[in-house]
Write an enzyme that holds these catalytic residues in place. Structure first.
Site, PDB file in Angstrom:
ATOM      1  N   TRP A 196       0.826  -1.209   0.000  1.00 17.17           N
ATOM      2  CA  TRP A 196       0.000   0.000   0.000  1.00 17.17           C
ATOM      3  C   TRP A 196       0.862   1.261   0.000  1.00 17.17           C
ATOM      4  O   TRP A 196       0.338   2.359  -0.095  1.00 17.17           O
ATOM      5  CB  TRP A 196      -0.954   0.015   1.189  1.00 17.17           C
ATOM      6  N   GLU A 245      -5.463   0.536   5.989  1.00 17.11           N
ATOM      7  CA  GLU A 245      -5.579   1.002   7.377  1.00 17.11           C
ATOM      8  C   GLU A 245      -6.699   0.287   8.129  1.00 17.11           C
ATOM      9  O   GLU A 245      -6.557  -0.022   9.315  1.00 17.11           O
ATOM     10  CB  GLU A 245      -5.788   2.520   7.418  1.00 17.11           C
ATOM     11  N   GLN A 286      -5.829  -4.154  14.551  1.00 16.91           N
ATOM     12  CA  GLN A 286      -5.835  -5.439  15.267  1.00 16.91           C
ATOM     13  C   GLN A 286      -5.116  -6.571  14.524  1.00 16.91           C
ATOM     14  O   GLN A 286      -5.195  -7.716  14.941  1.00 16.91           O
ATOM     15  CB  GLN A 286      -7.285  -5.890  15.576  1.00 16.91           C
ATOM     16  N   LEU A 326      -9.686 -11.995   8.893  1.00 15.44           N
ATOM     17  CA  LEU A 326      -9.282 -10.723   9.488  1.00 15.44           C
ATOM     18  C   LEU A 326     -10.092 -10.389  10.736  1.00 15.44           C
ATOM     19  O   LEU A 326      -9.667  -9.573  11.558  1.00 15.44           O
ATOM     20  CB  LEU A 326      -9.438  -9.584   8.465  1.00 15.44           C
ATOM     21  N   GLY A 327     -11.261 -11.014  10.869  1.00  9.28           N
ATOM     22  CA  GLY A 327     -12.100 -10.732  12.028  1.00  9.28           C
ATOM     23  C   GLY A 327     -12.771  -9.363  11.940  1.00  9.28           C
ATOM     24  O   GLY A 327     -12.624  -8.641  10.957  1.00  9.28           O
ATOM     25  N   TYR A 369      -8.268   8.427  13.424  1.00 11.76           N
ATOM     26  CA  TYR A 369      -7.013   7.833  12.960  1.00 11.76           C
ATOM     27  C   TYR A 369      -7.045   7.544  11.452  1.00 11.76           C
ATOM     28  O   TYR A 369      -6.150   7.947  10.715  1.00 11.76           O
ATOM     29  CB  TYR A 369      -6.693   6.550  13.726  1.00 11.76           C
ATOM     30  N   ASP A 386      -2.535   6.203  16.322  1.00 10.41           N
ATOM     31  CA  ASP A 386      -2.961   4.858  16.697  1.00 10.41           C
ATOM     32  C   ASP A 386      -2.199   4.415  17.944  1.00 10.41           C
ATOM     33  O   ASP A 386      -1.492   5.218  18.574  1.00 10.41           O
ATOM     34  CB  ASP A 386      -2.753   3.886  15.536  1.00 10.41           C
ATOM     35  N   CYS A 393      15.813   0.163  22.083  1.00 11.75           N
ATOM     36  CA  CYS A 393      16.315   1.525  22.293  1.00 11.75           C
ATOM     37  C   CYS A 393      17.688   1.738  21.665  1.00 11.75           C
ATOM     38  O   CYS A 393      18.043   2.867  21.313  1.00 11.75           O
ATOM     39  CB  CYS A 393      16.380   1.833  23.782  1.00 11.75           C
ATOM     40  N   CYS A 402      14.643  10.739  24.407  1.00  9.03           N
ATOM     41  CA  CYS A 402      13.530  10.018  25.033  1.00  9.03           C
ATOM     42  C   CYS A 402      13.645  10.087  26.551  1.00  9.03           C
ATOM     43  O   CYS A 402      14.590   9.564  27.156  1.00  9.03           O
ATOM     44  CB  CYS A 402      13.544   8.566  24.573  1.00  9.03           C
TER      45      CYS A 402
END
Length: 357
Positions: free
Chosen positions: A22, A35, A40, A78-79, A118, A136, A198, A207
């Site tokens: 995409w 998206e 999930q 995909l649910g 989102y 998100d 990190c 951070c």
């Protein structure tokens, strides 16, 4: 302080961005589909679904007129099937009101069924270069750690504040890259489960959570309520080379999909045979199958199963079942992945399993 993340984040993204289908073509329709699918679901798992879906339904018009069983079959595995139903409702609106093109307007995108802040932000910024945030879970985690924020990210007020903070620092010339960079960092480096990486993070030097050694304590979020447990007995009812499926109700969990017949509770073989005989099916043999479970967002199914060989289908009455060849079930009837453990006994694959090598 937050404005310090912009330059190193963009430099990192442009050098490390994953090659994704995409991203090759930033058409608004493709961004929208990706998206919704990515909610999930992991990126690697989404790739084959995205390719199959966009090949079958290459544009808004095709989605708008797609027959429901085909649509659900394309989404199988995909649910959260209401998401694709909402997409179709939105597609019809886009055809009727926006000449078949997703509007290049954040508020107009928000007005469409199933599109929230989102998704609207992702489509607007990536496809149309509109400087609006797309926040998100990945983004919430990254920003919480950078700022060492102890605020609960499940609160709408906290999410809204982060959206405002991100919009204030968003580069006007490349908002899509910036949004994707934040998402990418959260998905691949500042990860949700396991140790954050990190040592390779472009934001490590600024951070606050890293400086305070509290990276793994953030973000803070309210614990979800325990899932409701439901026990079920799944029946693999076979007649020669055919097996029984049935359609679920039009409302409720997994609405409108097909399923293997199942009963409430964990039943004994005798209880199952009684159920079969009541429907005037003639059982020849029965064998108990392994236990399985499937987790939905608020419900957990704990299943046991039986495979039952039957004959004399012509005498059966009021079963509500269809007896279909397994290959046809796999190709034409959308069956949720919750039944995947028992689909093995029909020698078919459901959902994501169909794409695994």
């Amino acid at each position: 302080m937050l404005n310090e993340i912009v330059e190193p984040l963009l430099m990192w993204f442009r050098a490390n961005a994953r090659v994704l289908p995409w991203r090759e073509d930033k058409a608004a329709y493709r961004i929208w589909v990706s998206e919704i699918m990515l909610q999930q679901t992991r990126v690697e798992a989404v790739k084959p679904f995205f390719e199959r879906f966009t090949k079958a339904l290459p544009d808004v018009h095709a989605l708008a007129v797609c027959e429901e069983d085909k649509l659900l079959k394309l989404w199988e595995g995909l649910g959260y099937y209401n998401r694709v139903r909402n997409m179709q409702i939105a597609a019809k609106t886009i055809v009727e009101e926006f000449d078949g093109q997703l509007p290049a307007d954040y508020e107009a995108l928000l007005s469409l069924k199933g599109i929230g802040n989102y998704t609207a932000g992702a489509v607007a910024s990536i496809a149309y270069n509109i400087p609006v945030p797309a926040v998100d879970g990945n983004v919430l985690r990254v920003i919480s750690r950078v700022l060492a924020s102890e605020e609960d990210i499940m609160k709408q007020s906290v999410r809204k504040k982060m959206e405002e903070d991100i919009k204030a620092i968003m580069p006007k010339d490349c908002p899509g890259d910036f949004n994707q960079a934040l998402m990418e960092l959260g998905a691949t480096v500042c990860v949700p489960n396991g140790m954050a990486k990190c040592d390779i993070c472009p934001l490590a030097s600024i951070c606050k959570a890293k400086a305070l050694d509290i990276v793994m304590e953030l973000p803070k979020k309210t614990k979800q309520k325990p899932r409701r447990i439901e026990e079920k007995t799944v029946l693999v009812i076979k007649d020669g080379d055919k097996a029984a499926i049935r359609k679920r109700p039009k409302k409720g969990l997994l609405a409108g999909l097909y399923e293997l017949p199942n009963l409430e509770g964990h039943l004994t073989a005798d209880e199952v045979l009684e159920y079969i005989k009541e429907r005037q099916l003639a059982p020849i043999r029965i064998r108990q199958l392994r236990e399985s479970k499937h987790i939905f967002s608020h419900v957990e199914w704990r299943m046991t199963g039986y495979v039952i060989q039957v004959e004399e289908l012509e005498n059966a009455k009021d079963t509500g079942m269809l007896f279909v060849e397994p290959w046809k079930t796999q190709e034409e009837y959308p069956i949720p992945a919750a039944f995947g453990a028992y689909a093995d006994y029909l020698q078919i694959k459901l959902g994501q399993e169909k794409y695994e090598v």
